[in-house]
Design a protein around this motif. Structure first.
Motif, mmCIF file in Angstrom:
data_model
loop_
_atom_site.group_PDB
_atom_site.id
_atom_site.type_symbol
_atom_site.label_atom_id
_atom_site.label_comp_id
_atom_site.label_asym_id
_atom_site.label_seq_id
_atom_site.Cartn_x
_atom_site.Cartn_y
_atom_site.Cartn_z
ATOM 1 N N VAL A 227 -14.263 41.241 -29.125
ATOM 2 C CA VAL A 227 -14.596 39.714 -29.224
ATOM 3 C C VAL A 227 -15.315 39.279 -27.649
ATOM 4 O O VAL A 227 -14.582 39.525 -26.959
ATOM 5 N N LYS A 228 -16.472 38.833 -27.905
ATOM 6 C CA LYS A 228 -16.657 38.676 -26.418
ATOM 7 C C LYS A 228 -16.387 36.989 -26.191
ATOM 8 O O LYS A 228 -16.598 36.198 -27.045
ATOM 9 N N ALA A 229 -16.393 36.846 -24.815
ATOM 10 C CA ALA A 229 -15.820 35.535 -24.576
ATOM 11 C C ALA A 229 -17.044 34.553 -24.603
ATOM 12 O O ALA A 229 -17.950 34.927 -24.278
ATOM 13 N N ALA A 230 -16.675 33.340 -25.291
ATOM 14 C CA ALA A 230 -17.691 32.343 -25.358
ATOM 15 C C ALA A 230 -17.571 31.628 -24.151
ATOM 16 O O ALA A 230 -17.235 30.202 -23.917
ATOM 17 N N LYS A 231 -18.008 32.073 -23.003
ATOM 18 C CA LYS A 231 -18.307 31.222 -21.757
ATOM 19 C C LYS A 231 -19.373 31.919 -20.904
ATOM 20 O O LYS A 231 -20.061 32.979 -21.347
ATOM 21 N N GLU A 232 -19.763 31.116 -19.975
ATOM 22 C CA GLU A 232 -20.978 31.683 -19.004
ATOM 23 C C GLU A 232 -20.812 32.971 -18.393
ATOM 24 O O GLU A 232 -19.541 33.458 -18.010
ATOM 25 N N ILE A 233 -21.801 33.610 -18.506
ATOM 26 C CA ILE A 233 -21.777 35.032 -18.212
ATOM 27 C C ILE A 233 -22.344 35.054 -16.728
ATOM 28 O O ILE A 233 -23.381 34.748 -16.235
ATOM 29 N N VAL A 234 -21.502 35.593 -15.909
ATOM 30 C CA VAL A 234 -21.471 35.683 -14.271
ATOM 31 C C VAL A 234 -21.894 36.943 -13.840
ATOM 32 O O VAL A 234 -21.032 37.869 -14.028
ATOM 33 N N SER A 235 -22.934 37.376 -13.336
ATOM 34 C CA SER A 235 -23.077 38.691 -12.709
ATOM 35 C C SER A 235 -23.271 38.529 -11.137
ATOM 36 O O SER A 235 -24.519 38.511 -10.729
ATOM 37 N N LEU A 236 -22.168 38.302 -10.443
ATOM 38 C CA LEU A 236 -22.243 38.238 -9.049
ATOM 39 C C LEU A 236 -22.572 39.327 -8.240
ATOM 40 O O LEU A 236 -23.319 39.332 -7.361
ATOM 41 N N THR A 237 -22.167 40.692 -8.793
ATOM 42 C CA THR A 237 -22.538 42.035 -8.115
ATOM 43 C C THR A 237 -24.074 42.139 -8.336
ATOM 44 O O THR A 237 -24.475 42.897 -7.216
ATOM 45 N N ASP A 238 -24.597 41.701 -8.958
ATOM 46 C CA ASP A 238 -26.269 41.941 -9.260
ATOM 47 C C ASP A 238 -27.090 40.807 -8.493
ATOM 48 O O ASP A 238 -28.122 40.934 -8.285
ATOM 49 N N ALA A 239 -26.495 39.770 -7.948
ATOM 50 C CA ALA A 239 -27.104 38.650 -7.592
ATOM 51 C C ALA A 239 -27.576 39.139 -6.048
ATOM 52 O O ALA A 239 -27.091 39.313 -5.129
ATOM 53 N N SER A 240 -28.966 38.450 -5.745
ATOM 54 C CA SER A 240 -29.463 38.649 -4.632
ATOM 55 C C SER A 240 -29.376 37.458 -3.791
ATOM 56 O O SER A 240 -29.188 37.412 -2.419
ATOM 57 N N ILE A 241 -29.024 36.342 -4.682
ATOM 58 C CA ILE A 241 -28.563 34.857 -3.583
ATOM 59 C C ILE A 241 -27.340 34.365 -4.416
ATOM 60 O O ILE A 241 -27.516 34.318 -5.793
ATOM 61 N N ILE A 242 -26.311 33.962 -3.686
ATOM 62 C CA ILE A 242 -25.168 33.570 -4.135
ATOM 63 C C ILE A 242 -24.944 32.033 -3.481
ATOM 64 O O ILE A 242 -25.031 32.048 -2.285
ATOM 65 N N CYS A 243 -24.581 31.013 -4.347
ATOM 66 C CA CYS A 243 -24.171 29.783 -3.740
ATOM 67 C C CYS A 243 -22.911 29.531 -4.201
ATOM 68 O O CYS A 243 -22.460 29.157 -5.294
ATOM 69 N N SER A 244 -21.893 29.698 -3.053
ATOM 70 C CA SER A 244 -20.360 29.494 -3.526
ATOM 71 C C SER A 244 -19.724 28.096 -2.777
ATOM 72 O O SER A 244 -20.227 27.878 -1.939
ATOM 73 N N GLY A 245 -18.938 27.541 -3.774
ATOM 74 C CA GLY A 245 -18.230 26.434 -3.182
ATOM 75 C C GLY A 245 -16.873 26.466 -2.997
ATOM 76 O O GLY A 245 -16.088 27.485 -3.875
ATOM 77 N N GLY A 246 -16.276 25.612 -2.157
ATOM 78 C CA GLY A 246 -14.893 25.984 -2.048
ATOM 79 C C GLY A 246 -14.048 24.529 -1.979
ATOM 80 O O GLY A 246 -14.584 23.629 -2.475
ATOM 81 N N ARG A 247 -12.988 24.572 -1.449
ATOM 82 C CA ARG A 247 -12.120 23.339 -1.301
ATOM 83 C C ARG A 247 -13.136 22.241 -0.804
ATOM 84 O O ARG A 247 -12.777 20.956 -1.298
ATOM 85 N N GLY A 248 -13.784 22.367 0.173
ATOM 86 C CA GLY A 248 -14.735 21.155 0.734
ATOM 87 C C GLY A 248 -15.330 20.538 -0.248
ATOM 88 O O GLY A 248 -16.038 19.412 0.209
ATOM 89 N N LEU A 249 -15.712 20.975 -1.399
ATOM 90 C CA LEU A 249 -16.263 20.303 -2.599
ATOM 91 C C LEU A 249 -15.769 18.822 -2.885
ATOM 92 O O LEU A 249 -16.337 18.034 -3.633
ATOM 93 N N GLY A 250 -14.366 18.872 -2.736
ATOM 94 C CA GLY A 250 -13.458 17.760 -2.996
ATOM 95 C C GLY A 250 -12.993 17.844 -4.471
ATOM 96 O O GLY A 250 -11.745 17.453 -4.526
ATOM 97 N N ASP A 251 -13.796 17.966 -5.680
ATOM 98 C CA ASP A 251 -13.291 18.326 -6.886
ATOM 99 C C ASP A 251 -14.045 18.977 -7.710
ATOM 100 O O ASP A 251 -15.126 19.412 -7.214
#
Length: 359
Positions: A227-251
């Motif tokens: 059963v494949k999970a019904a959620k967004e598929i993320v391929s971080l290892t193949d990405a040439s650009i990654i935009c990451s967020g942390g605690r500083g986003l607030g919520d």
């Protein structure tokens, strides 16, 4: 100490899912080629391919650098099971005696490798980020006016072997581990830390069909359904650009801006452990030692202070851009470009300028 002279060649577990090779297997073939060249002699880089109806993958393994492919086909290997794969791979290793066996540190690799290592009574280093060959007898080669590439390493020299490096103590130091007393030497390697070779169309190698001895009674679980999970598929290892967020986003709403940012620059969304633990985003987006190790061309760290575990998972990125209000935080010190300011103001400005930027 045992006589290791019968142990030769490097094996890479060619992990495949539903008839498609995973990227880390191809990365390890590229790294394995380098190790084979260092060991020298007649050392071959071999792929261990397990599954059912996997003939279509053999040419791809040759083209990415495999000299030889050991094919282990059986209907009971169609779906991965710990018992089935561990038995077949252990039997093959006992028969052909590879010197080194490498696995990707995927869910399957992390499950399979320790089972095989335990059955073989050998060592295993998990989550490696670097592999080298310790050539303690290299000076002997020079004195004899020969080279490692023609003579090969002395496999019974206790100072010779695979050096397996991985983060330890929360990433505060790098530990280099060796396996001097048993063979094969085994390691799992994090996806994204090694480079794939350029694909050489039409390259060919040697195929060896392994006699698979496997019965249903050898497998103590039954796969009823995948059963494949019904959620967004993320391929971080193949990405040439990654935009990451942390605690500083607030919520959690801060990730709406990060998603818009990623869409604008053609990247994918990443996150720090703090953001994941807060429930702002799914764990599949987590970058770091306890998430996914990444190596993109550009890594945008937005509101991420830079815990050591996070830095260990992204510090080899080609270009690191940090956006933070705290100029003294570790991420700002590591970054190639450190932008001090409110990310909710800085990110829209970058998005406005992106269309005219040269990347």
């Amino acid at each position: 100490m045992k006589d290791f002279s019968d142990y030769k060649n490097i094996w890479v577990f060619a992990e495949q899912r539903q008839g498609k090779l995973v990227n880390v297997a191809l990365e390890l073939i590229g790294e394995g080629r380098k190790l084979a060249a260092e060991i020298g002699g007649d050392t071959k880089l071999c792929a261990a391919l397990l599954g059912s109806d996997v003939d279509g993958l053999i040419d791809e393994l040759y083209e990415y650098g495999a000299d030889r492919v050991y094919v282990m086909e059986h209907p009971l290997l169609k779906q991965y099971t710990t018992d089935g794969y561990a038995k077949v791979l252990t039997d093959a290793i006992n028969e052909y005696k590879p010197e080194i066996v490498l696995y990707g540190a995927t869910h399957i690799g992390r499950d399979l490798a320790p089972r095989v290592a335990a059955r073989l009574n050998t060592g295993l280093t998990a989550d490696c980020t670097r592999l080298d060959v310790n050539m303690s007898n290299y000076m002997d080669y020079l004195e004899e006016k020969t080279t490692a590439s023609t003579k090969g390493l002395d496999r019974n020299d206790p100072g010779t072997g695979l050096k397996q490096t991985r983060p330890a103590f929360g990433g505060n130091l790098m530990a280099t581990i060796v396996t001097p007393n048993t063979r094969p030497q085994m390691a799992t390697v994090r996806p994204g830390v090694m480079d794939k070779r350029e694909r050489e169309e039409g390259a060919r190698g040697e195929r060896i069909d392994v006699d698979v001895k496997l019965d249903a009674s050898d497998i103590h679980v039954e796969v009823l359904e995948v059963v494949k999970a019904a959620k967004e598929i993320v391929s971080l290892t193949d990405a040439s650009i990654i935009c990451s967020g942390g605690r500083g986003l607030g919520d959690a709403s801060g990730f709406e801006l990060i998603r818009a940012f990623a869409d604008k620059v053609g990247g994918v969304v990443g996150a720090s452990r703090a953001a994941v633990d807060a429930g702002w985003i799914d764990q599949s987006h987590q970058v770091g030692q306890t998430g996914t190790t990444v190596k993109p061309h550009i890594y945008f760290a937005c509101g991420i202070s830079g815990a050591i575990q996070h830095l260990a998972g992204m510090q080899t990125s080609d270009i690191i851009v940090a956006i933070n209000k705290d100029p003294e935080c570790p991420m700002m010190q590591l970054a190639d470009y450190a932008i001090e300011g409110d990310l909710k103001k800085v990110i829209p400005e970058i998005m406005d300028l992106w269309d005219t930027a040269e990347v």
